[in-house]
Design a protein around this motif. Structure first.
Motif, PDB file in Angstrom:
ATOM      1  N   PHE A 363       0.846  -1.186   0.000  1.00  0.00           N
ATOM      2  CA  PHE A 363       0.000   0.000   0.000  1.00  0.00           C
ATOM      3  C   PHE A 363       0.884   1.239   0.000  1.00  0.00           C
ATOM      4  N   PRO A 364       0.469   2.315  -0.689  1.00  0.00           N
ATOM      5  CA  PRO A 364       1.175   3.588  -0.514  1.00  0.00           C
ATOM      6  C   PRO A 364       0.930   4.118   0.895  1.00  0.00           C
ATOM      7  N   LEU A 365       1.822   4.957   1.360  1.00  0.00           N
ATOM      8  CA  LEU A 365       1.729   5.477   2.724  1.00  0.00           C
ATOM      9  C   LEU A 365       0.371   6.122   2.991  1.00  0.00           C
ATOM     10  N   GLU A 366      -0.181   6.791   1.974  1.00  0.00           N
ATOM     11  CA  GLU A 366      -1.463   7.478   2.151  1.00  0.00           C
ATOM     12  C   GLU A 366      -2.609   6.509   2.431  1.00  0.00           C
ATOM     13  N   GLU A 367      -2.411   5.222   2.168  1.00  0.00           N
ATOM     14  CA  GLU A 367      -3.450   4.219   2.421  1.00  0.00           C
ATOM     15  C   GLU A 367      -3.100   3.377   3.642  1.00  0.00           C
ATOM     16  N   ALA A 368      -2.479   4.015   4.623  1.00  0.00           N
ATOM     17  CA  ALA A 368      -2.048   3.306   5.825  1.00  0.00           C
ATOM     18  C   ALA A 368      -3.214   2.647   6.558  1.00  0.00           C
ATOM     19  N   ALA A 369      -4.355   3.290   6.567  1.00  0.00           N
ATOM     20  CA  ALA A 369      -5.504   2.733   7.278  1.00  0.00           C
ATOM     21  C   ALA A 369      -5.901   1.378   6.703  1.00  0.00           C
ATOM     22  N   GLN A 370      -5.981   1.305   5.375  1.00  0.00           N
ATOM     23  CA  GLN A 370      -6.327   0.045   4.735  1.00  0.00           C
ATOM     24  C   GLN A 370      -5.253  -1.008   4.995  1.00  0.00           C
ATOM     25  N   ALA A 371      -3.997  -0.582   5.016  1.00  0.00           N
ATOM     26  CA  ALA A 371      -2.901  -1.509   5.272  1.00  0.00           C
ATOM     27  C   ALA A 371      -2.985  -2.090   6.675  1.00  0.00           C
ATOM     28  N   PHE A 372      -3.274  -1.240   7.652  1.00  0.00           N
ATOM     29  CA  PHE A 372      -3.387  -1.723   9.028  1.00  0.00           C
ATOM     30  C   PHE A 372      -4.597  -2.641   9.195  1.00  0.00           C
ATOM     31  N   GLU A 373      -5.696  -2.295   8.544  1.00  0.00           N
ATOM     32  CA  GLU A 373      -6.879  -3.142   8.637  1.00  0.00           C
ATOM     33  C   GLU A 373      -6.639  -4.500   7.972  1.00  0.00           C
ATOM     34  N   THR A 374      -5.918  -4.504   6.870  1.00  0.00           N
ATOM     35  CA  THR A 374      -5.568  -5.763   6.201  1.00  0.00           C
ATOM     36  C   THR A 374      -4.745  -6.647   7.126  1.00  0.00           C
ATOM     37  N   THR A 375      -3.788  -6.046   7.819  1.00  0.00           N
ATOM     38  CA  THR A 375      -2.965  -6.807   8.759  1.00  0.00           C
ATOM     39  C   THR A 375      -3.800  -7.305   9.932  1.00  0.00           C
ATOM     40  N   ARG A 376      -4.667  -6.441  10.459  1.00  0.00           N
ATOM     41  CA  ARG A 376      -5.486  -6.841  11.610  1.00  0.00           C
ATOM     42  C   ARG A 376      -6.373  -8.030  11.286  1.00  0.00           C
ATOM     43  N   GLN A 377      -6.888  -8.077  10.071  1.00  0.00           N
ATOM     44  CA  GLN A 377      -7.771  -9.158   9.687  1.00  0.00           C
ATOM     45  C   GLN A 377      -7.015 -10.439   9.344  1.00  0.00           C
ATOM     46  N   GLY A 378      -5.693 -10.376   9.347  1.00  0.00           N
ATOM     47  CA  GLY A 378      -4.901 -11.574   9.120  1.00  0.00           C
ATOM     48  C   GLY A 378      -4.777 -11.992   7.675  1.00  0.00           C
ATOM     49  N   HIS A 379      -4.994 -11.052   6.749  1.00  0.00           N
ATOM     50  CA  HIS A 379      -4.870 -11.388   5.330  1.00  0.00           C
ATOM     51  C   HIS A 379      -3.398 -11.465   4.929  1.00  0.00           C
ATOM     52  N   GLY A 380      -3.056 -12.493   4.163  1.00  0.00           N
ATOM     53  CA  GLY A 380      -1.700 -12.609   3.665  1.00  0.00           C
ATOM     54  C   GLY A 380      -0.688 -12.843   4.773  1.00  0.00           C
ATOM     55  N   VAL A 381       0.563 -12.488   4.494  1.00  0.00           N
ATOM     56  CA  VAL A 381       1.647 -12.692   5.458  1.00  0.00           C
ATOM     57  C   VAL A 381       2.208 -11.342   5.906  1.00  0.00           C
ATOM     58  N   LYS A 382       2.870 -10.624   5.000  1.00  0.00           N
ATOM     59  CA  LYS A 382       3.481  -9.358   5.365  1.00  0.00           C
ATOM     60  C   LYS A 382       2.912  -8.236   4.498  1.00  0.00           C
ATOM     61  N   VAL A 383       2.421  -7.199   5.152  1.00  0.00           N
ATOM     62  CA  VAL A 383       1.906  -6.009   4.481  1.00  0.00           C
ATOM     63  C   VAL A 383       3.005  -4.951   4.504  1.00  0.00           C
ATOM     64  N   MET A 384       3.295  -4.405   3.331  1.00  0.00           N
ATOM     65  CA  MET A 384       4.379  -3.430   3.194  1.00  0.00           C
ATOM     66  C   MET A 384       3.803  -2.073   2.788  1.00  0.00           C
ATOM     67  N   LEU A 385       4.211  -1.024   3.503  1.00  0.00           N
ATOM     68  CA  LEU A 385       3.831   0.341   3.141  1.00  0.00           C
ATOM     69  C   LEU A 385       4.966   1.001   2.371  1.00  0.00           C
ATOM     70  N   LYS A 386       4.613   1.672   1.276  1.00  0.00           N
ATOM     71  CA  LYS A 386       5.589   2.323   0.405  1.00  0.00           C
ATOM     72  C   LYS A 386       5.553   3.824   0.692  1.00  0.00           C
ATOM     73  N   CYS A 387       6.645   4.338   1.234  1.00  0.00           N
ATOM     74  CA  CYS A 387       6.664   5.698   1.765  1.00  0.00           C
ATOM     75  C   CYS A 387       7.133   6.753   0.773  1.00  0.00           C
TER      76      CYS A 387
END
Length: 394
Positions: A363-387
């Motif tokens: 996810f781009p940094l501006e979509e941090a909320a979606q990235a955190f929610e994706t991690t919280r829900q346990g989707h995939g393995v590692k979520v990476m934010l692009k700053c």
């Protein structure tokens, strides 16, 4: 629990006419994020800031000025760790409590854009991986090489210390490591979790011919698997409640993925492990923190073997301590890591370890909320934010 991701406006850069909130919803949260018309530059420093439990914001902060021994980094890739999500959801981890706004993020890599006057080994333009733990004083732990145990250590995104989930970040130059040309920024960011695996395998004494049980195939279990194999483990059994995670574990090198359920007893799982191996493992690396899994680790490990506790669960746990004692099973703790970045870089540069498959979401940094929610829900393995808006490549 509801939360709102808020951008605190930099009034000279944010376009008033297009600031219409975009909305995304899930079962627990509503996210609002303004749209942007202008790219960010050296006058802005967008950061992901946790203000309190459930209060995660995207806001601008001043760009820090590096001291003599520091470097200023333009951050590129920052992974989301389970601890970041835990702080967001609960406002604390054990005795570390969020009492003031804190920038999240500690799995990071970026590019040097400014160098302190005393820094000799790094130059502007260098690509570096960031070790987030920096000793503050020359105490006995630092002198003995175990600086991770220093009670005064600075550590990114551990209250009250800010992390590096931002566009620009200042860090001690001695804890920034230059990346070889064939190691990507994302691999550099993944050195942080990979270091947990290195430290755990070192503590366990994994070497050529070691048989290993890993409890839990989340991100930390997977890096422990990768490192154990690279260090010479002959056979690795890995357990999990999720068949999808076990599938990933098998794809990256597990010999025997073992699906378990919450109803399984610790002794039964231990017997199944021995059945798969034909004997009990020399080493068990416990990565879940669950009481039943710790029990399994002790029962499963052969007499004279080693159990390493990586996962953090409840402060108190009921475990078969006498069973471990009479069989001389050593139980060893793991707290973060120390002296691991050079080995991790060598593993990645040589191709002995491949962490690229672990990144499943970006996810781009501006979509941090979606990235955190994706991690919280346990989707995939590692979520990476692009700053870095100008470079969204791995």
């Amino acid at each position: 629990m509801n939360f709102e991701l808020v951008l605190l406006e930099h009034r000279n850069k944010l376009c008033k006419s297009c600031c219409v909130p975009l909305t995304a919803s899930c079962n627990r949260s509503t996210i609002r994020l303004p749209c942007f018309r202008y790219p960010f530059d050296m006058e802005n420093n967008l950061c992901v800031v946790l203000h309190s439990k459930g209060d995660l914001r995207l806001e601008e902060r001043p760009i820090p000025e590096p001291g003599p021994n520091d470097v200023l980094l333009r951050m590129h890739s920052v992974g989301i760790c389970g601890s970041d999500v835990h702080y967001w959801q609960h406002g604390r981890i054990a005795d570390f409590v969020v009492k003031q706004p804190m920038v999240l993020g500690h799995e990071a890599a970026g590019r040097v854009v400014k160098v302190g006057s005393a820094v000799k080994h790094l130059n502007v333009g260098d690509r570096v991986a960031v070790e987030p733990g920096v000793p503050r004083e020359m105490d006995d732990f630092l002198k003995s090489g175990r600086y991770n145990l220093s009670p005064t250590i600075f550590f990114c995104a551990t209250p009250p210390d800010d992390g590096n989930l931002c566009q620009y970040y200042k860090h001690c130059a001695n804890f920034c490591y230059k990346l070889p040309d064939n190691v990507t920024f994302e691999e550099g960011a993944l050195i942080e979790p990979l270091s947990v695996g290195i430290h755990a395998c070192r503590r366990a004494g994994v070497t050529l011919g070691t048989t290993v049980l890993i409890c839990g195939s989340g991100p930390i279990g997977l890096v422990c698997l990768l490192v154990a194999k690279a260090m010479g483990a002959s056979v690795v059994v890995i357990t999990d409640l999720s068949s999808e995670r076990l599938k990933m574990a098998q794809e990256v090198g597990a010999d025997f993925p073992l699906l378990v359920t919450r109803e399984d007893s610790a002794q039964d799982v231990a017997q199944r492990v021995a059945g798969r191996l034909g004997k009990q493992p020399h080493v068990t690396i416990e990565c879940t923190g669950a009481e039943s899994s710790i029990q399994t680790a002790i029962y499963a490990t052969r007499s004279g073997g080693v159990v390493v506790l990586v996962g953090l669960g409840a402060e108190m746990a009921s475990v078969p301590l006498v069973n471990a004692a009479v069989r001389e099973v050593d139980i060893r703790g793991v707290f973060r890591y120390c002296n691991t970045w050079p080995m991790a870089i060598a593993m990645l540069a040589s191709g002995k370890v491949n962490v690229k498959p672990l990144v499943t979401h970006r996810f781009p940094l501006e979509e941090a909320a979606q990235a955190f929610e994706t991690t919280r829900q346990g989707h995939g393995v590692k979520v990476m934010l692009k700053c870095d808006q100008s470079d969204q490549t791995p």
